[in-house]
Design an enzyme around this catalytic site. Sequence first.
Site, PDB file in Angstrom:
ATOM      1  N   HIS A 152       0.858  -1.194   0.000  1.00  0.00           N
ATOM      2  CA  HIS A 152       0.000   0.000   0.000  1.00  0.00           C
ATOM      3  C   HIS A 152       0.891   1.239   0.000  1.00  0.00           C
ATOM      4  CE1 HIS A 152      -3.845  -2.058   1.791  1.00  0.00           C
ATOM      5  NE2 HIS A 152      -3.398  -2.646   0.702  1.00  0.00           N
ATOM      6  N   CYS A 189      -2.062  -0.493   7.534  1.00  0.00           N
ATOM      7  CA  CYS A 189      -1.312   0.767   7.446  1.00  0.00           C
ATOM      8  C   CYS A 189      -1.416   1.564   8.742  1.00  0.00           C
ATOM      9  CB  CYS A 189      -1.790   1.583   6.254  1.00  0.00           C
ATOM     10  SG  CYS A 189      -1.372   0.799   4.682  1.00  0.00           S
ATOM     11  N   CYS A 221      -5.938   1.684   5.991  1.00  0.00           N
ATOM     12  CA  CYS A 221      -6.555   0.433   6.424  1.00  0.00           C
ATOM     13  C   CYS A 221      -5.924   0.004   7.757  1.00  0.00           C
ATOM     14  CB  CYS A 221      -6.352  -0.637   5.353  1.00  0.00           C
ATOM     15  SG  CYS A 221      -4.635  -1.205   5.215  1.00  0.00           S
ATOM     16  N   GLU A 227       1.079   3.852   1.825  1.00  0.00           N
ATOM     17  CA  GLU A 227       1.633   4.249   3.126  1.00  0.00           C
ATOM     18  C   GLU A 227       2.838   3.380   3.491  1.00  0.00           C
ATOM     19  OE1 GLU A 227      -1.542   3.467   2.362  1.00  0.00           O
ATOM     20  OE2 GLU A 227      -2.900   4.090   3.950  1.00  0.00           O
TER      21      GLU A 227
HETATM   22 ZN   LIG Z   1      -3.352   0.115   3.783  1.00  0.00          ZN
END
Ligand SMILES: [Zn+2]
Length: 166
Positions: A57, A95, A92, A59
């Site tokens: 992801h 993260c 999420c 991040e």
């Molecule tokens: Zn994430």
Amino acid sequence: MASPDLDLHYMNLALDAARAAEAAGEVPVGAIVVSPAGDVLATGNNRVLRDNDPTAHAEIVAIRATGQALANYRLLTPEGEGCTLYVTLEPCAMCAGAILHARIARLVYAATDPKAGACGSVLSVMNHPALNHRVEVTPGILADECSTLLTAFFRARRNAATQTIP
Ligand SMILES: [Zn+2]
């Protein structure tokens, strides 16, 4: 260091990163990490497909790069100050956990994620009362632009999927 103008400036950089993900056929999410002095330490965009990596992801990509840049597993300056992470979509659970481990001082995100957001939308991992580390959270900066990018991406993908059906 929470000036609305600066937040807008840095979120535009994160939005550029999201567009780079989109250009590579990935879900358009971008993130950048900024030092307390205002230096951009790293940029990340979503690259789960390119890397065959469900953890890639935006991040996580930006946090990993910042750790390398600072040569520290916690994203702290030598004075012990934490960084700010800008991301175009509400983090999420994975993260949010990484943000806590990285000791990010401030999180600024654009669009909320009603399907997987862990900053209050679905879960409240960020600033959970049972956890020690506190993060200053500013939601909604450039929310319309960032969510429009995502909506357009998914619409185009759905249309493409329909067109390939014989
Ligand atoms: Zn994430």
